[in-house]
Design an enzyme around this catalytic site. Structure first.
Site, mmCIF file in Angstrom:
data_model
loop_
_atom_site.group_PDB
_atom_site.id
_atom_site.type_symbol
_atom_site.label_atom_id
_atom_site.label_comp_id
_atom_site.label_asym_id
_atom_site.label_seq_id
_atom_site.Cartn_x
_atom_site.Cartn_y
_atom_site.Cartn_z
ATOM 1 N N LYS A 180 38.391 49.675 46.255
ATOM 2 C CA LYS A 180 37.953 48.660 47.211
ATOM 3 C C LYS A 180 37.710 49.271 48.583
ATOM 4 O O LYS A 180 36.721 48.941 49.261
ATOM 5 C CB LYS A 180 38.997 47.542 47.291
ATOM 6 C CG LYS A 180 39.060 46.677 46.042
ATOM 7 C CD LYS A 180 40.285 45.786 46.020
ATOM 8 C CE LYS A 180 40.356 45.001 44.721
ATOM 9 N NZ LYS A 180 41.595 44.217 44.567
ATOM 10 N N GLN B 237 46.983 42.595 47.223
ATOM 11 C CA GLN B 237 46.821 43.066 45.853
ATOM 12 C C GLN B 237 47.941 42.531 44.964
ATOM 13 O O GLN B 237 49.119 42.670 45.270
ATOM 14 C CB GLN B 237 46.819 44.597 45.824
ATOM 15 C CG GLN B 237 46.582 45.199 44.461
ATOM 16 C CD GLN B 237 45.180 44.934 43.937
ATOM 17 O OE1 GLN B 237 44.193 45.034 44.663
ATOM 18 N NE2 GLN B 237 45.088 44.587 42.668
ATOM 19 N N ASP C 265 39.856 36.438 48.316
ATOM 20 C CA ASP C 265 40.174 36.317 46.893
ATOM 21 C C ASP C 265 39.929 34.899 46.387
ATOM 22 O O ASP C 265 39.832 34.684 45.176
ATOM 23 C CB ASP C 265 41.634 36.693 46.640
ATOM 24 C CG ASP C 265 41.797 38.047 45.975
ATOM 25 O OD1 ASP C 265 40.806 38.550 45.407
ATOM 26 O OD2 ASP C 265 42.909 38.601 46.013
#
Length: 299
Positions: free
Chosen positions: A58, A102, A125
């Site tokens: 990422k 994460q 997200d």
């Protein structure tokens, strides 16, 4: 004699590369018009090897698209209060337009509390309860990256999804539920199933679109799939065999040759997830900076 595999492969790598190229163009426009650079902050708690690989990827792709990348690596014994304090700082930082924590988190941390501590406008997200509610009611929201990528793959393949029967196998908040919402927004007739659904093979055989996200290696067999269906396999499972382990999806790929099209694993859904994370970061920047920016191609 075994029948030839006839299903077309849905190339997630190619579509993701095209999307990232467009995002990079959007970022260049943002910089030229505003003098600002969209920024994505990623928080990693602990040293889970798979999570570390994802975070590194990422970071690399965020910078490659011309955006700022802020990676915060915290020790595995980080307390809930310390993590929440960092999120407060990131929420208040104008250089940070998107925040991603994460998952999975170490077991002593409460994931739902962490997710809902992120400013919904920076929740790239799409997991915050506010974004989930906005999506469910058809309003403007930041959408979870994997379902968003799956929808893009389907629309690229089929163009118009209206009126098609879609079956989503899996009911998670991360994939299954938002996937169903996105398909309904495309005017599909949507059924959500799961591992305890009765007569699941028969239900699969009614689906024009089959999206599988259950995390069980090759659970969906070839004779479950309707001839001519479009199959999106979200699963990524490591299985042991002779020699080194191999990666397989939730669908028995070799048995699915009679589908019209199917995503391979790997190389199907996976590349789209990170591309959509970058797209969400650009979207978040634009919404945070209205009316000073225009709509961008990544949305």
């Amino acid at each position: 004699m075994q029948k030839a595999f006839e299903a077309a492969l849905i190339d997630g790598k190619s579509l993701a590369a095209s999307l990232v190229e467009r995002i990079a163009g959007d970022v260049a426009v943002i910089k030229a018009e505003t003098g600002q650079t969209p920024g994505l902050a990623v928080v990693l708690v602990g040293e889970d090897p798979a999570s570390a690989v994802y975070v590194k990827s990422k970071h690399r792709q965020t910078e490659a698209a011309g955006m700022r990348s802020f990676v915060h690596r915290l020790p595995v014994d980080t307390t809930q209060d310390a993590l929440m304090s960092l999120l407060d700082q990131l929420n208040a930082d104008p250089a940070v337009n998107g925040i991603l924590v994460q998952l999975p988190l170490p077991p002593h941390l409460e994931a739902a509390e962490v997710i809902n501590a992120i400013n919904p406008a920076k929740d790239v997200d799409g997991f915050h309860i506010s974004n989930a509610g906005l999506l469910a009611t058809g309003q403007e929201a930041l959408v979870p990256c994997t379902p968003l990528g799956c929808t893009m793959l389907l629309k690229d393949r089929l163009s118009d999804l209206s009126g098609l029967n879609a079956l989503v196998i899996g009911k998670s908040n991360i994939v299954g539920k938002p996937m169903a919402q996105l398909l309904m927004a495309e005017n599909c007739t949507v059924t959500v199933a799961h591992s305890r659904t009765r007569n699941l093979p028969e239900l699969c055989r009614t689906a024009d679109i089959l999206v599988v996200a259950v995390g069980r290696p090759e659970m969906v067999r070839g004779d479950w799939i309707k001839p001519g269906a479009t199959v999106i396999d979200v699963g990524i499972n490591r299985v042991e065999g002779k020699g080194k382990p191999r990666i397989v999806g939730d669908v028995a790929f070799a048995e699915a040759g009679h589908a019209a099209a199917i995503t391979p694993v790997p190389g199907g859904v996976g590349p789209m997830t990170i591309a959509c994370l970058l797209a969400n970061t650009v979207t978040a920047f634009r919404r945070q900076n209205k009316p000073n920016t225009t709509r961008f191609a990544a949305e």
